[in-house]
Scaffold this active site. Structure first.
Site, PDB file in Angstrom:
ATOM      1  N   LEU A  33       0.809  -1.223   0.000  1.00  0.00           N
ATOM      2  CA  LEU A  33       0.000   0.000   0.000  1.00  0.00           C
ATOM      3  C   LEU A  33       0.841   1.271   0.000  1.00  0.00           C
ATOM      4  CD1 LEU A  33      -2.720  -1.135   2.553  1.00  0.00           C
ATOM      5  CD2 LEU A  33      -2.688  -1.397   0.068  1.00  0.00           C
ATOM      6  N   GLY A  36      -1.875   6.405  -2.401  1.00  0.00           N
ATOM      7  CA  GLY A  36      -3.030   6.266  -3.313  1.00  0.00           C
ATOM      8  C   GLY A  36      -4.083   5.359  -2.696  1.00  0.00           C
ATOM      9  N   HIS A  37      -3.632   4.196  -2.210  1.00  0.00           N
ATOM     10  CA  HIS A  37      -4.566   3.274  -1.545  1.00  0.00           C
ATOM     11  C   HIS A  37      -5.139   3.928  -0.279  1.00  0.00           C
ATOM     12  CE1 HIS A  37      -1.663   0.291  -3.468  1.00  0.00           C
ATOM     13  NE2 HIS A  37      -2.809  -0.120  -3.943  1.00  0.00           N
ATOM     14  N   GLN A 149      -9.157   6.328  -9.821  1.00  0.00           N
ATOM     15  CA  GLN A 149      -9.252   6.718 -11.236  1.00  0.00           C
ATOM     16  C   GLN A 149      -7.943   6.474 -11.975  1.00  0.00           C
ATOM     17  OE1 GLN A 149     -10.639  10.748 -10.915  1.00  0.00           O
ATOM     18  NE2 GLN A 149     -12.736  10.101 -10.473  1.00  0.00           N
ATOM     19  N   ASP A 151      -6.671   3.628 -12.406  1.00  0.00           N
ATOM     20  CA  ASP A 151      -7.053   2.487 -13.258  1.00  0.00           C
ATOM     21  C   ASP A 151      -8.426   2.800 -13.842  1.00  0.00           C
ATOM     22  OD1 ASP A 151      -4.827   0.423 -12.486  1.00  0.00           O
ATOM     23  OD2 ASP A 151      -5.476   1.360 -10.632  1.00  0.00           O
ATOM     24  N   LEU A 185       1.175   7.400  -8.150  1.00  0.00           N
ATOM     25  CA  LEU A 185       1.678   6.361  -7.241  1.00  0.00           C
ATOM     26  C   LEU A 185       1.187   5.002  -7.711  1.00  0.00           C
ATOM     27  CD1 LEU A 185       1.286   7.961  -3.689  1.00  0.00           C
ATOM     28  CD2 LEU A 185       3.223   8.048  -5.263  1.00  0.00           C
TER      29      LEU A 185
HETATM   30  P1  AMP Z   1      -4.052  -2.195  -6.710  1.00  0.00           P
HETATM   31  O1  AMP Z   1      -3.554  -2.558  -5.354  1.00  0.00           O
HETATM   32  O2  AMP Z   1      -3.002  -1.691  -7.639  1.00  0.00           O
HETATM   33  O3  AMP Z   1      -4.961  -3.239  -7.301  1.00  0.00           O
HETATM   34  O4  AMP Z   1      -4.999  -0.928  -6.479  1.00  0.00           O
HETATM   35  C1  AMP Z   1      -6.079  -0.979  -5.575  1.00  0.00           C
HETATM   36  C2  AMP Z   1      -6.932   0.243  -5.756  1.00  0.00           C
HETATM   37  O5  AMP Z   1      -6.148   1.404  -5.502  1.00  0.00           O
HETATM   38  C3  AMP Z   1      -7.475   0.400  -7.183  1.00  0.00           C
HETATM   39  O6  AMP Z   1      -8.818   0.887  -7.113  1.00  0.00           O
HETATM   40  C4  AMP Z   1      -6.554   1.423  -7.786  1.00  0.00           C
HETATM   41  O7  AMP Z   1      -7.150   2.176  -8.811  1.00  0.00           O
HETATM   42  C5  AMP Z   1      -6.280   2.297  -6.582  1.00  0.00           C
HETATM   43  N1  AMP Z   1      -5.050   3.055  -6.770  1.00  0.00           N
HETATM   44  C6  AMP Z   1      -3.794   2.572  -6.993  1.00  0.00           C
HETATM   45  N2  AMP Z   1      -2.916   3.580  -7.169  1.00  0.00           N
HETATM   46  C7  AMP Z   1      -3.635   4.730  -7.061  1.00  0.00           C
HETATM   47  C8  AMP Z   1      -3.305   6.125  -7.151  1.00  0.00           C
HETATM   48  N3  AMP Z   1      -2.071   6.540  -7.396  1.00  0.00           N
HETATM   49  N4  AMP Z   1      -4.300   7.015  -6.987  1.00  0.00           N
HETATM   50  C9  AMP Z   1      -5.574   6.613  -6.753  1.00  0.00           C
HETATM   51  N5  AMP Z   1      -5.946   5.330  -6.655  1.00  0.00           N
HETATM   52  C10 AMP Z   1      -4.993   4.399  -6.806  1.00  0.00           C
END
Ligand code: AMP
Length: 281
Positions: A33, A36-37, A149, A151, A185
């Protein structure tokens, strides 16, 4: 904060909240994490009584040559960060807990918007995301689910199947969190060498330059070409640079709000980013 690793344990932990009709917020993640998370969790904290964060590296959304095995797994550190931002329950199941040991015969496949952008480079990726997110929705049964957003296409896919299948929850999209130098991030930023990390913000810089060009009347086609040129010059291998409407439809001219999408590799690390450019008239 509680940590649950089984579906049964999670159900037991959530049972009092469900009986009391508390508002349950859910943030699905793959862990490792970053801010962003954590901003998704903070948003959930604002709207919900109980916040559940899942940490699960989902094997079926990775292609055969992708980084499933090497994906960073940092549960202890993640748990500390989540406790600090007020998460109530961490759900960290094993692959066996999520998929069992019998074959799965059901798939969830969203058409149209997945045959584009990352869907072209990563066949089956969004089916894998749709299956795991649906399973997690059924396990957690949240009132609100939070997605980034960053993704953008994934968020659109999730909104689509939630609507198509009448899944009873509201999806909330959260803006991209960036490093000070503009790099979005991502857990995958950790794969970058020091040298590559210095080059990586060019993605965001090229998006901001494109925004300026569009407002100055440069054509959309030319703007996209300029981004590709800039990225290639500094050493990226460009997967795609595209413009779409907010609903992910093709767009030829800047005559309405447009989202600019980039996917590009530095060495073996694939980075994605996007920027909405608003029509000012
Ligand atoms: P992941 O762990 O990469 O699957 O991401 C989990 C959630 O965090 C997903 O909804 C991603 O879109 C969101 N996420 C990851 N990085 C960011 C970021 N830099 N800004 C906003 N949301 C993020």
């Amino acid at each position: 904060m509680k940590t649950e690793t089984t579906i049964q344990g999670l159900s037991a932990s959530l049972s009092p909240a469900r009986s009391a009709r508390k508002i349950i917020g859910f943030v699905p993640t793959m862990g490792n994490l970053h801010e962003g998370h954590l901003n998704l969790v903070r948003e959930a904290r604002k709207l919900c009584d109980v916040v559940v964060v899942s940490i699960f590296v989902n094997p079926i959304q990775f292609g055969p040559n992708e980084d499933f095995e090497n994906y960073p797994r940092t549960l202890e550190q993640d748990s500390r960060l989540l406790a600090d931002v007020g998460c109530d329950i961490v759900f960290a199941p094993t692959v066996e807990q999520m998929y069992g040991n019998k074959p799965r015969f059901t798939n969830i496949s969203v058409s149209d918007i997945t045959n584009d952008l990352c869907g072209l480079q990563r066949p089956g990726h969004f089916d894998g995301v749709a299956v795991v997110v649906t399973k997690l929705f059924n396990i957690v049964q949240p009132n609100f689910a939070f997605f980034g957003q960053k993704d953008y296409q994934q968020l659109a896919v999730i909104r689509q199947f939630v609507r198509d299948l009448n899944i009873p929850l509201e999806v909330i999209g959260v803006p991209i969190t960036r490093a000070e130098d503009g790099l979005a991030l991502s857990s995958r930023n950790g794969y970058l060498t020091e040298e590559q990390r210095k080059i990586a913000p060019t993605i965001f810089q090229s998006l901001k330059a494109a925004e300026q060009e569009l407002h100055n009347g440069v054509s959309l086609v030319e703007v996209l070409e300029n981004i590709k040129h800039t990225l290639t010059q500094v050493g990226f291998i460009v997967d795609y640079v595209e413009a779409r409407t907010p609903e992910l439809q093709k767009i030829e001219e800047f005559n309405q709000n447009v989202i600019l999408f980039i996917a590009a590799k530095l060495g073996t690390t694939r980075l994605i980013d996007n920027l909405q450019v608003k029509q000012t008239v």
